[in-house]
Write an enzyme that holds these catalytic residues in place. Structure first.
Site, PDB file in Angstrom:
ATOM      1  N   PRO A 220       0.788  -1.225   0.000  1.00  0.00           N
ATOM      2  CA  PRO A 220       0.000   0.000   0.000  1.00  0.00           C
ATOM      3  C   PRO A 220       0.827   1.287   0.000  1.00  0.00           C
ATOM      4  CG  PRO A 220      -0.109  -1.106   2.129  1.00  0.00           C
ATOM      5  CD  PRO A 220       0.521  -2.062   1.160  1.00  0.00           C
ATOM      6  N   ASN A 221       0.321   2.243  -0.755  1.00  0.00           N
ATOM      7  CA  ASN A 221       0.883   3.596  -0.892  1.00  0.00           C
ATOM      8  C   ASN A 221       2.157   3.659  -1.730  1.00  0.00           C
ATOM      9  OD1 ASN A 221      -1.118   4.858   0.822  1.00  0.00           O
ATOM     10  ND2 ASN A 221      -0.143   3.779   2.501  1.00  0.00           N
TER      11      ASN A 221
ATOM     12  N   ARG B 161       5.493  11.097  -2.657  1.00  0.00           N
ATOM     13  CA  ARG B 161       5.124  10.816  -1.271  1.00  0.00           C
ATOM     14  C   ARG B 161       6.356  10.946  -0.383  1.00  0.00           C
ATOM     15  NH1 ARG B 161       4.984   4.669   1.008  1.00  0.00           N
ATOM     16  NH2 ARG B 161       4.140   5.209   3.030  1.00  0.00           N
TER      17      ARG B 161
ATOM     18  N   TYR C  42      11.399   8.608   0.848  1.00  0.00           N
ATOM     19  CA  TYR C  42      11.254   7.607  -0.221  1.00  0.00           C
ATOM     20  C   TYR C  42      11.853   8.013  -1.561  1.00  0.00           C
ATOM     21  CZ  TYR C  42       8.087   5.546   3.185  1.00  0.00           C
ATOM     22  OH  TYR C  42       7.560   4.996   4.328  1.00  0.00           O
TER      23      TYR C  42
ATOM     24  N   ASN D 222       8.099  -5.716  -0.945  1.00  0.00           N
ATOM     25  CA  ASN D 222       7.995  -4.587  -0.033  1.00  0.00           C
ATOM     26  C   ASN D 222       6.519  -4.476   0.341  1.00  0.00           C
ATOM     27  OD1 ASN D 222       7.922  -2.229   1.384  1.00  0.00           O
ATOM     28  ND2 ASN D 222       9.077  -1.011  -0.111  1.00  0.00           N
TER      29      ASN D 222
ATOM     30  N   ALA E 178       3.201  -0.808   4.726  1.00  0.00           N
ATOM     31  CA  ALA E 178       2.627  -0.837   6.081  1.00  0.00           C
ATOM     32  C   ALA E 178       2.134  -2.236   6.479  1.00  0.00           C
ATOM     33  CB  ALA E 178       1.490   0.172   6.181  1.00  0.00           C
TER      34      ALA E 178
ATOM     35  N   GLU F  94      12.914  -9.568   1.392  1.00  0.00           N
ATOM     36  CA  GLU F  94      12.125  -8.428   1.895  1.00  0.00           C
ATOM     37  C   GLU F  94      12.917  -7.143   1.654  1.00  0.00           C
ATOM     38  OE1 GLU F  94      11.358  -8.719   6.106  1.00  0.00           O
ATOM     39  OE2 GLU F  94      10.372  -6.758   6.192  1.00  0.00           O
TER      40      GLU F  94
ATOM     41  N   HIS G 267      12.846  -2.804   2.001  1.00  0.00           N
ATOM     42  CA  HIS G 267      12.243  -1.526   2.407  1.00  0.00           C
ATOM     43  C   HIS G 267      13.139  -0.407   1.920  1.00  0.00           C
ATOM     44  CE1 HIS G 267       9.288  -3.508   4.877  1.00  0.00           C
ATOM     45  NE2 HIS G 267      10.263  -4.289   5.318  1.00  0.00           N
TER      46      HIS G 267
ATOM     47  N   ARG H 192      13.076   4.534  12.449  1.00  0.00           N
ATOM     48  CA  ARG H 192      11.866   5.363  12.410  1.00  0.00           C
ATOM     49  C   ARG H 192      11.005   5.078  13.653  1.00  0.00           C
ATOM     50  NH1 ARG H 192       9.404   4.767   6.573  1.00  0.00           N
ATOM     51  NH2 ARG H 192       8.194   6.558   7.339  1.00  0.00           N
TER      52      ARG H 192
ATOM     53  N   ARG I  52       7.531   0.381  13.374  1.00  0.00           N
ATOM     54  CA  ARG I  52       8.059  -0.090  12.096  1.00  0.00           C
ATOM     55  C   ARG I  52       9.170  -1.132  12.271  1.00  0.00           C
ATOM     56  NH1 ARG I  52       5.677   3.380   8.260  1.00  0.00           N
ATOM     57  NH2 ARG I  52       5.229   5.383   9.209  1.00  0.00           N
TER      58      ARG I  52
END
Ligand code: DQA
Length: 151
Positions: free
Chosen positions: A13-14, A21, A26, A77, A80, A101, A103, A110, A114
């Site tokens: 998502p996102n 964003r 990012y 990835n 969230a 995985e 990110h 952070r 997370r």
């Protein structure tokens, strides 16, 4: 393309908003640009690369289920959903497709929520905090692993 060279990138998502964003975290590359570059790299490595992004947990789960027969490795990835989704964890365990995985940001520097990932322990490796370069490193690693190079 040979059956053992199919790789799927899954973005959660996102991540469709990448480039538009929270640029400080990012970066400025859009998902479209990133996928184009990754596909170019994959072509050079003789990897058949597909990519999928969704904001929906059920779509992500269905995609994972449907990949069992034709995908050899995944780069994931979950955004969230990394920190929340036991359902996606279960889907990944069910299909037994190896995955790395990724990110973009360093999830350990952070907010504390997370730092928990529901999929790290079932992954074949974790890359985080290296920006979008992390996807390329994952692809290169998968290339070596699929070609039985010793890494
Ligand atoms: C992310 C980190 C997650 O915590 C966050 O929810 C994202 C992106 C990353 O790539 O750094 O959406 O997975």
């Amino acid at each position: 393309m040979q059956k053992n060279n199919s790789v799927l990138i899954i973005n959660g998502p996102n991540l469709n908003l990448l480039g538009n964003r929270e640029n400080k975290i990012y970066g400025r590359t859009t998902l479209k640009k990133l996928n184009e570059k990754l596909k170019k790299k994959a072509n050079l490595l003789n990897i058949y690369l597909k990519s999928f992004q969704s904001n929906s947990e059920s779509e992500l789960i269905n995609k994972i289920h449907n990949s069992k027969k034709n995908i050899n490795y995944m780069i994931i990835n979950l955004a969230a959903f990394t920190h929340t989704s036991i359902a996606i964890r279960d889907a990944l365990i069910s299909v037994e497709i190896p995955f790395i995985e990724v990110h973009i940001s360093n999830i350990y520097s952070r907010e504390s929520f997370r730092s928990n990932s529901w999929i790290s322990d079932i992954s074949k490796g974790i890359i985080c905090g290296l920006g979008t370069y992390g996807y390329f490193l994952a692809l290169k690693t998968i290339y070596k692993r699929l070609n039985l190079k010793n890494i």
